[in-house]
Write an enzyme that holds these catalytic residues in place. Structure first.
Site, short mmCIF file in Angstrom:
data_model
loop_
_atom_site.label_atom_id
_atom_site.label_comp_id
_atom_site.label_asym_id
_atom_site.label_seq_id
_atom_site.Cartn_x
_atom_site.Cartn_y
_atom_site.Cartn_z
N ASN A 7 0.84 -1.20 0.00
CA ASN A 7 0.00 0.00 0.00
C ASN A 7 0.88 1.25 0.00
O ASN A 7 1.49 1.58 1.01
CB ASN A 7 -0.90 -0.04 1.25
CG ASN A 7 -1.78 1.19 1.38
OD1 ASN A 7 -1.85 2.02 0.48
ND2 ASN A 7 -2.45 1.31 2.53
N LYS A 9 -0.07 4.29 -0.28
CA LYS A 9 -0.78 5.45 0.26
C LYS A 9 -0.60 6.64 -0.69
O LYS A 9 -0.55 6.44 -1.90
CB LYS A 9 -0.31 5.74 1.69
CG LYS A 9 -0.42 4.48 2.57
CD LYS A 9 -0.22 4.72 4.04
CE LYS A 9 -0.36 3.40 4.78
NZ LYS A 9 -0.29 3.56 6.24
N HIS A 86 -9.71 1.14 5.38
CA HIS A 86 -8.40 1.42 5.98
C HIS A 86 -8.58 2.44 7.11
O HIS A 86 -9.40 3.35 7.00
CB HIS A 86 -7.42 1.96 4.91
CG HIS A 86 -6.01 1.97 5.40
ND1 HIS A 86 -5.55 2.95 6.26
CD2 HIS A 86 -4.99 1.10 5.23
CE1 HIS A 86 -4.29 2.68 6.56
NE2 HIS A 86 -3.92 1.56 5.95
N GLU A 157 -5.01 -4.62 11.15
CA GLU A 157 -4.03 -3.54 11.30
C GLU A 157 -4.34 -2.75 12.57
O GLU A 157 -5.18 -1.84 12.53
CB GLU A 157 -4.10 -2.57 10.11
CG GLU A 157 -3.77 -3.16 8.78
CD GLU A 157 -3.27 -2.10 7.78
OE1 GLU A 157 -2.17 -2.29 7.26
OE2 GLU A 157 -3.96 -1.09 7.57
N GLY A 163 2.75 2.79 11.02
CA GLY A 163 3.72 3.88 10.92
C GLY A 163 4.44 4.22 12.21
O GLY A 163 5.12 5.23 12.29
N SER A 199 3.73 -1.40 10.45
CA SER A 199 5.19 -1.37 10.68
C SER A 199 5.91 -2.66 10.28
O SER A 199 6.93 -3.01 10.89
CB SER A 199 5.51 -1.02 12.14
OG SER A 199 5.04 0.28 12.44
P1 13P Z 1 3.04 0.94 7.69
O1 13P Z 1 3.59 -0.34 7.12
O2 13P Z 1 3.70 2.16 7.14
O3 13P Z 1 2.99 0.90 9.17
O4 13P Z 1 1.52 1.04 7.17
C1 13P Z 1 0.69 -0.04 7.34
C2 13P Z 1 -0.56 0.23 6.60
O5 13P Z 1 -1.32 1.08 6.96
C3 13P Z 1 -0.79 -0.58 5.39
O6 13P Z 1 -2.09 -0.40 4.94
#
Ligand code: 13P
Length: 237
Positions: A7, A9, A86, A157, A163, A199
């Site tokens: 992802n 983003k 999400h 998640e 993050g 993460s």
């Molecule tokens: P990170 O891997 O940056 O923590 O993000 C996870 C996420 O939100 C994937 O959709």
């Protein structure tokens, strides 16, 4: 085979995507790696023969919803998957209200769905099961006619792990994944796959790989760096 969802983003520009695609050429398995770039870059991945998904869809098929993108427009670009619910969409765009409707729309249009669920606060781990149950019920209860074990995947998640560089320990993850699968099996008679996201990186993947009931990963920031993602994919494969 583990499912690996990447992802991006709201990151990367067209020139970065070109470099990315060059760097990963012939190095990732196409059948289990799904890219979720910004919707402007979906077609670049599709053209190269990769499985590609959108990070969201509009809750309506067409209409006066300024700034939104229709599932039909996304399908024209090449998606066969979408992420729904999400935590960032739930936080910034009030998506709790639309998750059920969006799942219905995706599945009716043969777009496989990655449904994100996860508790907000680390201290809430003890209470997370009721929170997760609510999110699952809300997403599944009106969509049972269309859900199968092939077209809906759960991504667990925990919001506090996204993050942050902090991930739950393996025991907690194994128990939570068991809980999610068991709850869905008992209440909806479905055997759904469950991914972990939050993460995930090349340094913690070996440890995460020890979790027995995990079906794959939803990876955010680490997915932006092709060299790191290739290393990570190598460990998983
Ligand atoms: P990170 O891997 O940056 O923590 O993000 C996870 C996420 O939100 C994937 O959709």
């Amino acid at each position: 085979m583990k499912i690996i969802c990447l992802n991006f983003k709201m990151n990367l520009l067209k020139k970065d995507i070109r470099t990315y695609l060059n760097q990963i050429e012939n190095k990732v398995k196409r059948e289990n790696t799904i890219f979720f770039p910004n919707c402007l870059h979906i077609n670049d991945f599709y053209q190269k023969g990769y499985l590609v998904g959108s990070q969201d869809i509009s809750f309506q098929e067409f209409g006066s919803i300024t700034g939104d993108t229709s599932i039909h427009q996304l399908k024209e670009l090449g998606i066969s998957y979408t992420i729904i619910g999400h935590s960032e969409r739930r936080k910034y765009f009030d998506d709790d209200k639309y998750v059920s409707k969006k799942i219905k729309l995706a599945l009716e249009n043969n777009v496989k769905t990655i449904l994100c669920i996860g508790e907000n606060i680390k201290e809430n781990q003890a209470k997370s099961s009721s929170f997760l149950q609510e999110q699952i019920d809300d997403a599944l209860k009106n969509n049972l006619d269309s859900i199968t074990k092939e077209n809906l995947i759960i991504a667990y998640e925990p919001v506090w792990a996204i993050g942050s560089g902090t991930i739950p320990d393996n025991n907690y993850l194994e128990d939570t994944i068991f809980f999610i699968k068991d709850f869905i099996k008992k209440n909806y008679c479905l055997d759904l796959k469950v991914l972990y996201g939050g993460s995930v990186n090349k340094d913690n993947i070996e440890s995460l790989e020890k979790i027995k009931n995990l079906d794959g990963y939803l990876i955010g920031s680490e997915s932006l760096k092709p060299d790191k993602i290739l290393e990570l994919v190598q460990i998983i494969q």
